[in-house]
Structure formats: C-alpha cells, structure tokens
Design an enzyme around this catalytic site. Structure first.
Site, PDB file in Angstrom:
ATOM      1  N   ASP A  43       0.620   7.316 -33.112  1.00 43.82           N
ATOM      2  CA  ASP A  43       0.887   6.390 -34.219  1.00 43.82           C
ATOM      3  C   ASP A  43       2.387   6.244 -34.412  1.00 43.82           C
ATOM      4  OD1 ASP A  43       0.238   5.009 -36.928  1.00 43.82           O
ATOM      5  OD2 ASP A  43       1.609   6.633 -37.478  1.00 43.82           O
ATOM      6  N   TYR A  48       9.959   2.835 -37.901  1.00 47.26           N
ATOM      7  CA  TYR A  48      10.351   4.192 -37.507  1.00 47.26           C
ATOM      8  C   TYR A  48      11.526   4.197 -36.539  1.00 47.26           C
ATOM      9  CZ  TYR A  48       5.715   5.595 -39.305  1.00 47.26           C
ATOM     10  OH  TYR A  48       4.589   5.807 -40.071  1.00 47.26           O
ATOM     11  N   LYS A  73       2.924  -0.568 -36.536  1.00 49.08           N
ATOM     12  CA  LYS A  73       2.877  -1.272 -37.819  1.00 49.08           C
ATOM     13  C   LYS A  73       3.957  -2.339 -37.883  1.00 49.08           C
ATOM     14  CE  LYS A  73       1.848   3.280 -39.734  1.00 49.08           C
ATOM     15  NZ  LYS A  73       2.376   3.994 -38.527  1.00 49.08           N
ATOM     16  N   HIS A 105       2.383  -2.543 -42.617  1.00 46.29           N
ATOM     17  CA  HIS A 105       2.894  -1.247 -43.065  1.00 46.29           C
ATOM     18  C   HIS A 105       2.769  -1.036 -44.575  1.00 46.29           C
ATOM     19  CE1 HIS A 105       5.904   1.999 -41.629  1.00 46.29           C
ATOM     20  NE2 HIS A 105       5.257   2.440 -42.671  1.00 46.29           N
TER      21      HIS A 105
END
Length: 293
Positions: A43, A48, A73, A105
């Site tokens: 994931d 990120y 996401k 997200h």
C-alpha cells in the site's frame, strides 16, 4: 496468506505492507524485505512520495506482477478534472500498466463536488480496466452516503484509522452494511495515542490489556493488534522499515484470540483520533501539488 474478496470479486491479501512516512531511500529495502518474506500486498500513495521506489522494488524482486496486489491513492490536489492525470502519474512512477486498487486519499468536504468528480474518474478507470478495484480512504458516513447517492460503483474499500483506541464503529458498520471492506491504517497505533490527559500518555502497544493477551499467546503486542483486526474481518496494512518487524507483522496467522480477548480489546476505545480530522481537510491546508512522474 489469508485473502479477502472485494465487492467486485477481486481477491486481496488481507495483510499488506504500508509505506506511509517511509523515506524514499528506505522504501526499496522495506518493500524488498516484505516481498522476500512473503508479503503480496503493498500500500502506497501519491502523497507519500515513494511510489517510484515501490515500483523499483517490485521490478527488482523477481516476483511475478500478477502475484502482488498494489494499491495507491490519489491526492486531493488531483481531484476533479486532474484525477485521470493523477492516475497516469502514479502508474508511471510505479511502472505499472494496471493498478489493483486505486482510492481517493481523503474526502474534500469543503468542495465535495470535486470529490465526486474524482470518484467518477475512478469509475472510468475501472470501466477501462486500468484499475481492478476502486475505493476511498478516511471517508465518514455522511461522505459515503453522499457518494453512494451520486455515483454508480460502490467503493470496494474504505481505508481508515482503526486500532483499539480509535475504532470508528459507526463508519465500520456503515461500510459493512453497504459491502465496503474496512481496511485499517495504523492498525498497531503507530502514532502515540492518549487514553487520558496530563501524564497518562501511552501507546496502545503498551496498554496492559494488550500486553497481557500477548503474553498469554507468546506473541508481541503488535501481533495481537493485527490479529484483532483480521479476526474482525478487516484488511490491515502495518508499516515498518525494519526487516524483523516486517517479518513479525506477517506472523499472525497461527493463533486466534478468544471472544473474551476480542471484547477486552474492544473495550479500550478512547474516541481520540490520531490522524487528521476528516472535516478539516481542505485544499488550502493540505493541497500541495504532487510532482510529475
């Protein structure tokens, strides 16, 4: 590896490696270790900043692509018209033609029409076959109700902060009633949580109820918390950059919590959220642009 079946029939490993707040220079090693140890679910997210490194580890691992379930996401800065471009950026960084699970997200309560347009773009990607399943993250019941009324495809997943100190039962129940799989981020309470105020400060990993159950099973507190989520039918995506912790988090399929132990963990609810308040998410506060691939 235990699997869960999403509402469109797609199979997903119940436990995966999360890479939230994993620096890019540590991501390749973490994902590589996870794949070597037997993980088949990773994931990540555009926000990120490590999708490229996830993709590199996947390619270098030698594990066939169809054996690894990859989810990422779309960030709020790419909602609306830009969502399809957001997919293109993520797919290019990951080096994938197809993403197994693509989710929004956050809800954007201050501009929910933009959120709905983003989800409709996910529906198009699903219809085109460039993603295998679509979903959401950090959506509360009112967000979900509005989404379901305005769109055609029921989300396959709602990824939420879920651990014994913050259980979001109303959202979990809504999801279950509508065929949406609950997926737990921070399932072992990686942020420090507070059951009280002042000096009463501890992580759920240090809670006496958790440590007693861990001792009874010869397991770690983290393993107990992951087992709690799995036994309640959730997907869990713990994060770690340490190989021994990554291995430990996977070793949760050889024991079972009793009904009394599950109840004892359920009773730890504090109602205190560790992550951002979903209603406070705005483009002005959180909408930094995601770089191009």
């Amino acid at each position: 590896m235990q699997t869960l079946t999403l509402n469109n029939g797609v199979e997903m490993p119940a436990l995966g490696l999360g890479v939230f707040q994993t620096p890019p220079d540590e991501t390749i090693a973490a994902v590589t270790a996870a794949l070597e140890l037997g993980y088949r679910h990773i994931d990540t997210a555009a926000a990120y900043g490590n999708e490229r490194e996830v993709g590199q580890a996947l390619r270098d691992s030698g594990v066939p692509r169809d054996e690894v379930f990859v989810e990422t996401k779309i960030w709020i800065s790419d909602y609306g018209y830009e969502t399809l471009h957001g997919f293109d950026k993520s797919a290019a960084k990951l080096g994938l033609d197809q993403i197994d699970l693509l989710i929004l997200h956050q809800a954007l309560p201050s501009d929910f029409d933009r959120t709905l347009d983003a989800y409709r773009a996910l529906e198009k990607l699903l219809a085109d076959g460039t993603v295998r399943a679509i979903g959401v993250s950090n959506f509360m019941t009112d967000h979900l109700a509005t989404l379901l009324d305005a769109t055609s495809v029921v989300p396959a997943v709602n990824q939420l902060e879920i651990h014994p100190y913050f259980q979001q039962r109303a959202v979990l129940d809504f999801d279950t009633d509508h065929g949406i799989l609950n997926q737990a981020w921070s399932p072992i309470g990686g942020i420090t949580f507070y059951p009280g105020y002042g000096e009463d400060r501890r992580s759920v990993l240090q809670d006496p109820a958790v440590t007693r159950i861990a001792e009874a099973h010869g397991k770690s507190p983290a393993q107990v918390l992951l087992r709690w989520g799995l036994q309640q039918g959730r997907s869990v995506i713990p994060k770690s950059t340490k190989r021994h912790r990554i291995a430990e988090n996977l070793d949760v399929f050889d024991f079972e919590l009793t009904a009394d132990e599950l109840s004892a963990l359920d009773a730890l609810e504090t109602g205190r959220r560790g992550g951002p308040e979903p209603e406070a998410v705005t483009l002005a506060a959180y909408g930094r642009a995601i770089p191009e691939a």
